[in-house]
Design an enzyme around this catalytic site. Structure first.
Site, PDB file in Angstrom:
ATOM      1  N   TRP A  24      44.849 -49.706 -73.344  1.00 22.86           N
ATOM      2  CA  TRP A  24      46.104 -50.261 -72.833  1.00 22.86           C
ATOM      3  C   TRP A  24      46.991 -49.183 -72.200  1.00 22.86           C
ATOM      4  CZ3 TRP A  24      48.853 -54.788 -72.326  1.00 22.86           C
ATOM      5  CH2 TRP A  24      50.238 -54.677 -72.161  1.00 22.86           C
ATOM      6  N   ASP A  27      54.501 -48.134 -69.764  1.00 21.48           N
ATOM      7  CA  ASP A  27      55.477 -47.338 -69.015  1.00 21.48           C
ATOM      8  C   ASP A  27      54.978 -45.968 -68.546  1.00 21.48           C
ATOM      9  OD1 ASP A  27      56.874 -49.415 -70.146  1.00 21.48           O
ATOM     10  OD2 ASP A  27      58.395 -48.179 -71.106  1.00 21.48           O
ATOM     11  N   ARG A 155      66.422 -45.586 -77.062  1.00 21.97           N
ATOM     12  CA  ARG A 155      65.113 -45.095 -76.612  1.00 21.97           C
ATOM     13  C   ARG A 155      65.084 -44.673 -75.139  1.00 21.97           C
ATOM     14  NH1 ARG A 155      64.489 -50.555 -78.040  1.00 21.97           N
ATOM     15  NH2 ARG A 155      64.092 -52.027 -76.339  1.00 21.97           N
ATOM     16  N   TRP A 294      55.401 -57.632 -68.713  1.00 21.48           N
ATOM     17  CA  TRP A 294      55.202 -58.163 -70.055  1.00 21.48           C
ATOM     18  C   TRP A 294      54.911 -59.655 -70.030  1.00 21.48           C
ATOM     19  CZ3 TRP A 294      54.239 -54.590 -73.382  1.00 21.48           C
ATOM     20  CH2 TRP A 294      54.837 -53.329 -73.272  1.00 21.48           C
TER      21      TRP A 294
END
Length: 485
Positions: A24, A27, A155, A294
């Site tokens: 996978w 970002d 974050r 997403w």
């Protein structure tokens, strides 16, 4: 030892876009220049083609288009990042490569903080650009003690230098989870950080969580690039689950306040998120984004891999708006060329050697004789992806109802009405990136056509169309191909 995912079929694996060897990807991370090479990292779960505890995958190259894989740079192996090394940035300091990232830790249900997770900012460094050591001082920043800042969502640090100091922006939200915001920190040495201010905050429909902030000066303008979550759809704008865009403004380094204009999108396609920028040694600002979204179908995960990156794009600010164009280095991938000039058509037209699942289309179209026209990509009797233009309203639409396995729907953008259209389109095995009128608008999308759907069709819906120039380049395979098992 856990076994890494393996690729079982490469039918949709990119020829010249960045992807992981298997597993996978999401970002972009750590995009920087170090020791004469470009380093690009990405969120990566190597053990399955689905999201999992995040690692940092790593590729390196000298020219932004030819890459090679390096070993995984970061893994979640410390108490402060045990559930994921989340997104961040990279920079050179004193001959070392520093990676600044978010350490993510899940919390048990019913914990005393009442939070699903904690997030802190951490640093790793490398002398060779391959092997990284996490600082003993980690984490270097925890959530500031401030009643206006959410204690859990904190974050995606981005660091830059200005007037001899380092500055970091971190994505955040308000405690009631209704309003996204940007936090600014200041440091003399990258290790000891001081909270400066809540630098900017969503106003109106600008999202409830600001992710993946990037900050840079572009053409003399301060620009914040970010990916807000929670923006509400406005008619046919902000249609994707999450958005990625920018604000042009001015940073006051004394107060830490960023004053800015409206939020606008960088890309109007189906698949674009979490872009990250680098300011290259020759002064350009170059962006690469995640060429996925997403909750999308991602049918390639049945083949042992998921997701990929966009081509690199150069950014400029013109009249307060960002224009982005493919970087010039992409031209080095061209291997052969077919060109047609001044072809007038009043019905659908395709050219026998303007076709393929991999290539670059460059076209200049005079639509003075037509109110509407369209172009079909990866076209066959069964499949096609349709780009349509309304020359009077400026409406551009991309439809992928027949683009192949698992995808459908329409995305659109309105450009300045015109009769002359300049297009650059990049086709790869499972992607389509469309640049309109020198970067005025971009639409990037995944498509999953079969290998027999290869034609490109031009057609007016009424009247005539003058194809002033149509060029199709075949492109070199510049990205390492996976070992198929």
């Amino acid at each position: 030892m856990q076994e890494k995912s393996v690729v079982t079929n490469s039918r949709w694996y990119p020829s010249y876009h960045i992807a992981a060897p298997s597993g996978w990807v999401n970002d972009p991370n750590g995009f920087c220049f170090f020791n004469g090479q470009y380093h690009f990292f990405y969120q990566h779960y190597p053990y399955a083609p689905q999201w999992g505890p995040m690692h940092w995958g790593h590729v390196v190259g000298k020219d932004l288009v030819h890459w090679k894989h390096l070993p995984i740079a970061l893994a979640p192996d410390k108490p402060y990042d045990k559930d994921g090394c989340f997104s961040g940035c990279g920079l050179e300091k004193d001959g070392k490569l520093y990676l600044v990232y978010t350490g993510h830790c899940q919390l048990p249900e019913g914990n005393e903080l009442g939070l699903p997770h904690t997030q802190t900012q951490c640093i790793a460094f490398s002398e060779d650009g391959i092997n990284f050591t996490k600082l003993e001082e980690n984490p270097v920043i925890a959530v500031p003690e401030n009643e206006e800042i959410h204690k859990g969502d904190f974050r995606d640090p981005k660091v830059w230098s200005h007037d001899g100091k380092y500055y970091m922006v971190v994505g955040s939200r308000t405690p009631d989870e209704t309003t996204g915001q940007l936090l600014l920190f200041e440091s003399e040495d990258l290790i000891d950080w001081k909270f400066k201010n809540i630098s900017a905050r969503a106003e109106g429909n600008q999202g409830n969580m600001w992710e993946c902030p990037n900050f840079a000066e572009i053409d003399g303008q301060d620009v914040l690039i970010m990916s807000p979550q929670g923006i509400e759809r406005e008619e046919n704008k902000f249609v994707n689950v999450y958005q990625s865009g920018y604000m042009v403004g001015k940073m006051n380094y004394d107060t830490g306040i960023f004053t800015h204009g409206d939020f606008d999108l960088l890309d109007y396609g189906f698949d674009f998120y979490a872009p990250q920028i680098i300011q290259t040694p020759d002064g350009r600002t170059v962006l690469i984004g995640w060429l996925d979204m997403w909750f999308s179908p991602m049918p390639e995960n049945q083949d042992g891999w998921s997701c990929m990156m966009t081509v690199p794009r150069e950014l400029h600010v013109r009249n307060g708006k960002i224009f982005s164009t493919p970087i010039r280095e992409l031209e080095s991938l061209r291997t052969s060329k077919k060109i047609y000039r001044y072809v007038k058509i009043d019905k659908p037209k395709k050219f026998k050697d303007v076709r393929g699942e991999i290539g670059e289309l460059v076209a200049k179209i005079d639509a003075s004789g037509a109110k509407k026209f369209y172009i079909e990509f990866r076209s066959s009797e069964e499949q096609k992806t349709v780009l349509s233009f309304d020359t009077e309203s400026g409406l551009v639409q991309l439809n992928r109802d027949r683009s192949g396995e698992g995808v459908e729907g329409t995305r659109e953008v309105t450009i300045k009405p015109t009769k002359i259209f300049n297009l650059r389109v990049y086709l790869d095995r499972s992607s389509l990136e469309i640049f309109i009128n020198d970067g005025e608008a971009i639409l990037s999308s995944r498509i999953y056509s079969n290998k027999f759907s290869r034609d490109i069709v031009f057609a007016p819906e009424d009247g005539t169309l003058n194809l002033k120039r149509v060029i199709f380049y075949t492109l070199e395979e510049s990205f390492p191909q996976p070992e198929v098992k």
